[in-house]
Write a protein that holds these residues in place. Structure first.
Motif, short mmCIF file in Angstrom:
data_model
loop_
_atom_site.label_atom_id
_atom_site.label_comp_id
_atom_site.label_asym_id
_atom_site.label_seq_id
_atom_site.Cartn_x
_atom_site.Cartn_y
_atom_site.Cartn_z
N PHE A 1 14.30 23.75 -39.65
CA PHE A 1 13.18 24.02 -38.82
C PHE A 1 13.51 23.10 -37.92
CE2 PHE A 1 11.45 25.43 -41.80
CZ PHE A 1 10.74 26.58 -41.54
N CYS A 2 13.31 22.60 -36.24
CA CYS A 2 13.37 21.78 -35.92
C CYS A 2 12.26 20.70 -35.76
CB CYS A 2 13.73 21.58 -34.37
SG CYS A 2 12.57 22.97 -33.07
N VAL A 3 12.33 19.16 -35.11
CA VAL A 3 11.12 18.51 -35.39
C VAL A 3 9.77 19.19 -35.22
CG1 VAL A 3 11.52 17.22 -33.20
CG2 VAL A 3 10.43 16.19 -35.38
N TRP A 4 9.84 20.19 -33.33
CA TRP A 4 8.76 20.29 -32.84
C TRP A 4 7.70 21.67 -34.05
CZ3 TRP A 4 13.01 19.73 -30.03
CH2 TRP A 4 13.30 18.26 -29.00
N GLU A 5 9.61 22.48 -34.02
CA GLU A 5 8.01 23.94 -35.64
C GLU A 5 8.24 22.92 -36.87
OE1 GLU A 5 12.82 26.26 -33.63
OE2 GLU A 5 12.72 25.26 -35.87
N MET A 6 8.37 22.05 -37.07
CA MET A 6 7.49 21.26 -38.33
C MET A 6 5.92 21.11 -38.58
SD MET A 6 10.52 19.57 -40.78
CE MET A 6 11.22 18.46 -39.45
N GLY A 7 5.59 20.87 -37.30
CA GLY A 7 4.65 20.84 -36.40
C GLY A 7 3.52 22.34 -36.86
N ALA A 8 3.98 23.20 -36.69
CA ALA A 8 3.27 24.53 -37.49
C ALA A 8 3.53 25.10 -38.53
CB ALA A 8 3.98 25.62 -35.71
N VAL A 9 4.78 24.35 -38.74
CA VAL A 9 5.67 25.03 -40.78
C VAL A 9 3.98 23.69 -41.26
CG1 VAL A 9 6.99 24.46 -42.20
CG2 VAL A 9 7.32 25.37 -39.60
N TRP A 10 4.34 22.61 -40.93
CA TRP A 10 3.17 21.92 -42.00
C TRP A 10 2.30 22.44 -41.40
CZ3 TRP A 10 -1.16 19.10 -41.13
CH2 TRP A 10 -1.59 17.71 -42.08
N HIS A 11 0.99 22.82 -40.60
CA HIS A 11 -0.22 23.39 -40.57
C HIS A 11 -0.20 24.85 -42.14
CE1 HIS A 11 -4.17 24.52 -39.55
NE2 HIS A 11 -3.42 25.59 -39.85
N GLU A 12 1.06 25.12 -41.43
CA GLU A 12 1.14 26.12 -42.92
C GLU A 12 1.20 26.17 -43.81
OE1 GLU A 12 0.44 29.49 -41.87
OE2 GLU A 12 -0.77 28.97 -39.57
N ALA A 13 2.16 25.03 -44.21
CA ALA A 13 1.73 24.83 -45.30
C ALA A 13 0.54 24.30 -45.91
CB ALA A 13 3.00 23.87 -45.60
N GLN A 14 -0.36 23.42 -45.50
CA GLN A 14 -0.93 23.38 -45.83
C GLN A 14 -2.10 24.36 -45.73
OE1 GLN A 14 -1.50 20.05 -46.68
NE2 GLN A 14 0.70 20.06 -46.78
N ALA A 15 -2.09 25.51 -44.76
CA ALA A 15 -3.43 26.58 -44.79
C ALA A 15 -2.86 27.39 -46.61
CB ALA A 15 -3.14 26.96 -43.23
N TRP A 16 -1.35 27.50 -46.29
CA TRP A 16 -1.16 28.48 -48.05
C TRP A 16 -1.44 27.72 -48.89
CZ3 TRP A 16 -0.30 33.23 -47.82
CH2 TRP A 16 0.11 34.00 -49.05
N SER A 17 -1.06 26.52 -48.99
CA SER A 17 -1.84 25.48 -50.74
C SER A 17 -3.18 25.59 -50.37
CB SER A 17 -1.46 23.79 -50.41
OG SER A 17 0.08 24.33 -49.82
N ARG A 18 -4.01 25.98 -49.14
CA ARG A 18 -5.53 25.88 -49.23
C ARG A 18 -5.79 27.47 -49.91
NH1 ARG A 18 -5.29 22.28 -45.17
NH2 ARG A 18 -5.37 24.10 -43.57
N TYR A 19 -4.82 28.66 -49.92
CA TYR A 19 -4.78 29.94 -49.73
C TYR A 19 -5.09 30.03 -51.28
CZ TYR A 19 -4.41 34.80 -50.96
OH TYR A 19 -3.98 36.08 -50.84
N LEU A 20 -4.34 29.39 -51.78
CA LEU A 20 -3.54 29.35 -53.45
C LEU A 20 -4.54 28.86 -54.23
CD1 LEU A 20 0.69 28.41 -53.25
CD2 LEU A 20 -0.18 31.01 -53.51
N ALA A 21 -4.98 28.62 -53.65
CA ALA A 21 -6.30 26.99 -54.73
C ALA A 21 -7.13 28.00 -54.58
CB ALA A 21 -6.22 25.73 -54.24
N SER A 22 -7.58 28.54 -53.78
CA SER A 22 -8.30 29.76 -53.48
C SER A 22 -8.68 31.10 -54.51
CB SER A 22 -8.93 30.43 -52.00
OG SER A 22 -7.95 31.37 -51.63
#
Length: 160
Positions: free
Chosen positions: A120-141
């Motif tokens: 990922f380039c530095v710009w793509e990682m903005g969306a990827v970081w958000h998605e990683a956090q969202a997936w972590s919340r899903y896994l804990a649900s």
């Protein structure tokens, strides 16, 4: 102090600019439900026709999905070059990726020479970081239908 190695791959002429991440309509494919993000510089337009071309390409491409959730990033890098990054969550906590690119033509599978490849380039990682956090919340649900809907509705918009 001895200088640290590793800064030599950034050209002196490079000037970093921010880009904008905006969500678009989701894409449902056989075996996958994908959120959609457009990524571009403020001075580059990403038309509905370009987005539809990318969506039609993914609909016609038979990727081996198996009841997966994930997201797509359509990254318009220049007026003629775009990456189409398809991400799905597998193995509970792993992000899997297929990369397509187009340059004044149709999208094609993108490959890199050698074993050490770009992710990922530095710009793509903005969306990827958000998605990683969202997936972590899903896994804990409870990971029920309500949690799946919460994941799908959890979107990032902003400057990266």
């Amino acid at each position: 102090m001895t200088p640290l190695p590793g800064g030599g791959s950034v050209a002196d002429s490079y000037r970093h600019v921010s880009k904008l991440v905006t969500p678009a309509d989701d894409l449902r494919l056989p075996g996958a439900y994908l959120k959609w993000y457009d990524l571009r510089r403020a001075d580059l337009e990403l038309s509905e026709e370009e987005r539809q071309q990318a969506r039609d390409f993914l609909v016609s491409t038979e990727l081996p999905f198996d009841d997966e959730l994930g997201f797509v990033i359509l990254h318009k890098c220049t007026p003629t070059f775009s990456f189409l990054l398809v991400q799905t969550w597998r193995g509970e906590n792993e992000l899997w990726e297929t990369v397509f690119a187009k340059n004044d033509g149709p999208f094609q599978l993108h490959t890199w020479p050698g074993n050490h490849r770009g992710t990922f380039c530095v710009w793509e990682m903005g969306a990827v970081w958000h998605e990683a956090q969202a997936w972590s919340r899903y896994l804990a649900s409870e990971r029920d239908d309500e949690a799946r809907k919460a994941y799908v509705q959890d979107r990032f918009t902003g400057v990266v």
